[in-house]
Design a protein around this motif. Structure first.
Motif, PDB file in Angstrom:
ATOM      1  N   TRP A 170       1.946   2.154  -3.439  1.00 21.25           N
ATOM      2  CA  TRP A 170       0.878   2.789  -4.213  1.00 21.25           C
ATOM      3  C   TRP A 170       0.686   4.251  -3.804  1.00 21.25           C
ATOM      4  O   TRP A 170       0.434   5.115  -4.651  1.00 21.25           O
ATOM      5  CB  TRP A 170      -0.418   2.011  -4.053  1.00 21.25           C
ATOM      6  N   LEU A 172      -7.147   1.967  -2.659  1.00 21.60           N
ATOM      7  CA  LEU A 172      -6.260   2.117  -1.507  1.00 21.60           C
ATOM      8  C   LEU A 172      -7.049   2.784  -0.387  1.00 21.60           C
ATOM      9  O   LEU A 172      -7.519   3.912  -0.536  1.00 21.60           O
ATOM     10  CB  LEU A 172      -5.045   2.973  -1.881  1.00 21.60           C
ATOM     11  N   LEU A 225      -2.819   1.617   6.104  1.00 17.31           N
ATOM     12  CA  LEU A 225      -3.008   1.546   4.669  1.00 17.31           C
ATOM     13  C   LEU A 225      -3.284   0.108   4.249  1.00 17.31           C
ATOM     14  O   LEU A 225      -2.542  -0.802   4.628  1.00 17.31           O
ATOM     15  CB  LEU A 225      -1.757   2.053   3.923  1.00 17.31           C
ATOM     16  N   LEU A 253      -4.763  -2.354   0.733  1.00 20.44           N
ATOM     17  CA  LEU A 253      -5.158  -2.422  -0.666  1.00 20.44           C
ATOM     18  C   LEU A 253      -6.442  -3.221  -0.811  1.00 20.44           C
ATOM     19  O   LEU A 253      -6.620  -4.247  -0.161  1.00 20.44           O
ATOM     20  CB  LEU A 253      -4.057  -3.071  -1.510  1.00 20.44           C
ATOM     21  N   PRO A 308       0.815  -1.219   0.000  1.00 19.09           N
ATOM     22  CA  PRO A 308       0.000   0.000   0.000  1.00 19.09           C
ATOM     23  C   PRO A 308       0.851   1.273   0.000  1.00 19.09           C
ATOM     24  O   PRO A 308       0.491   2.258  -0.641  1.00 19.09           O
ATOM     25  CB  PRO A 308      -0.818  -0.120   1.292  1.00 19.09           C
TER      26      PRO A 308
END
Length: 318
Positions: free
Chosen positions: A37, A140, A124, A126, A34
């Motif tokens: 990203w 996200l 965080l 995904l 995450p």
């Protein structure tokens, strides 16, 4: 000396202390975590030239927008046209690379280190791949680890990392605002080495909040953030994802003073407090941002003065 701006699954996006290379984003290494990203999204939002159609859904209603994100000689020009309601156009200029992560760095704190600190205050995760604006995207979720800040949900374009859809989520899990592209037009990577301006010094000043939410630090103000002709002290604080502004101003005309308390401004809030000085002057403290209103008011209520009366006068001089 080289510093690390980000490491996308091992593909290092490198820069010197005085430059940043957007071409590194062309690396198509698969993003694993995450945090990868999030890094990619932050850099993509700086480095891609594109046009878009979008909608914004907030307590004020639904608005449609036309967006343009241009880069000329390392300077970003963002233009937003509101296509319904009052004819409003917003235009903003800024040096490429001066996003929240790069602004937070100090001599001993690289952008990658600052990004890692976000993980201390947000969780965080995904989600699945989804389709937004006709393009495949990765979801996200960014959930705060406390009740002192809002959360975010992002849908990131698989090809570029650009955020196609964003939700701002309050501490109760309710969506405060949705921003979504309905069409992303001709995204093109800016393929040049970009010089970075030196980070300006941050003046602390005698008026300081004695309490801040964990993770928030003072960052340099963006260009043209001052208030020409106003006797006002302005500081900006960020945790890397969200930010708030703090204003201290003497009240010279009581009819121009704001009412103390909490004021709602769209999805933002402003906490206002009046402070009486020893010489009977009154200062107005305003804390403004997209944070829970109780947090903003607590910051405003914890202002302290450190230094001499002369120093206070200098800080508030025009």
């Amino acid at each position: 000396m080289a510093i690390c701006i980000s490491s996308l699954s091992g593909a290092v996006i490198a820069a010197s202390e005085s430059s940043f290379d957007c071409r590194q984003l062309a690396d198509d290494t698969k993003l694993a975590s995450p945090l990868d990203w999030l890094e990619r999204s932050m850099m993509a939002s700086q480095c891609y030239v594109f046009r878009a159609q979008a909608i914004r859904i907030s307590p004020g209603g639904v608005r449609t927008l036309a967006l343009a994100h241009e880069i000329h000689d390392g300077v970003i020009r963002e233009v937003t046209h509101y296509l319904d309601g009052p004819a409003v156009i917003y235009e903003r200029y800024g040096r490429l690379g001066r996003n929240g992560i790069l602004m937070r760095r100090s001599a001993n704190d690289s952008p990658a280190t600052a990004l890692q600190k976000i993980d201390h205050h947000y969780r965080l995760t995904l989600g699945d791949e989804e389709r937004v604006a006709g393009r495949p995207s990765m979801r996200l979720d960014i959930e705060p680890r406390d009740k002192l800040r809002y959360g975010h949900r992002l849908w990131l374009d698989l090809a570029t990392g650009l955020p196609l859809k964003q939700n701002l989520v309050d501490v109760e899990g309710q969506v405060l605002e949705t921003f979504q592209m309905t069409e992303l037009i001709e995204p093109t990577l800016y393929s040049q080495l970009v010089p970075l301006e030196p980070l300006p010094d941050i003046s602390s000043g005698p008026w300081q909040p004695s309490w801040l939410p964990a993770g928030y630090v003072s960052i340099p103000l963006p260009p043209a953030a001052g208030f020409s002709g106003k006797t006002m002290s302005h500081r900006l604080y960020s945790d890397g994802l969200s930010s708030f502004s703090l204003f201290v101003q003497p009240i010279e005309n009581k009819h121009e003073a704001l009412m103390p308390g909490i004021h709602r401004l769209g999805i933002s809030y402003a906490a206002v407090r009046h402070l009486r000085l020893d010489d009977d002057r009154i200062l107005q403290v305003v804390v403004l941002g997209e944070l829970p209103p109780k947090v903003l008011y607590r910051i405003a209520s914890r202002m302290e003065f450190h230094g001499s009366a002369e120093r206070a006068q200098q800080e508030l001089a025009p």
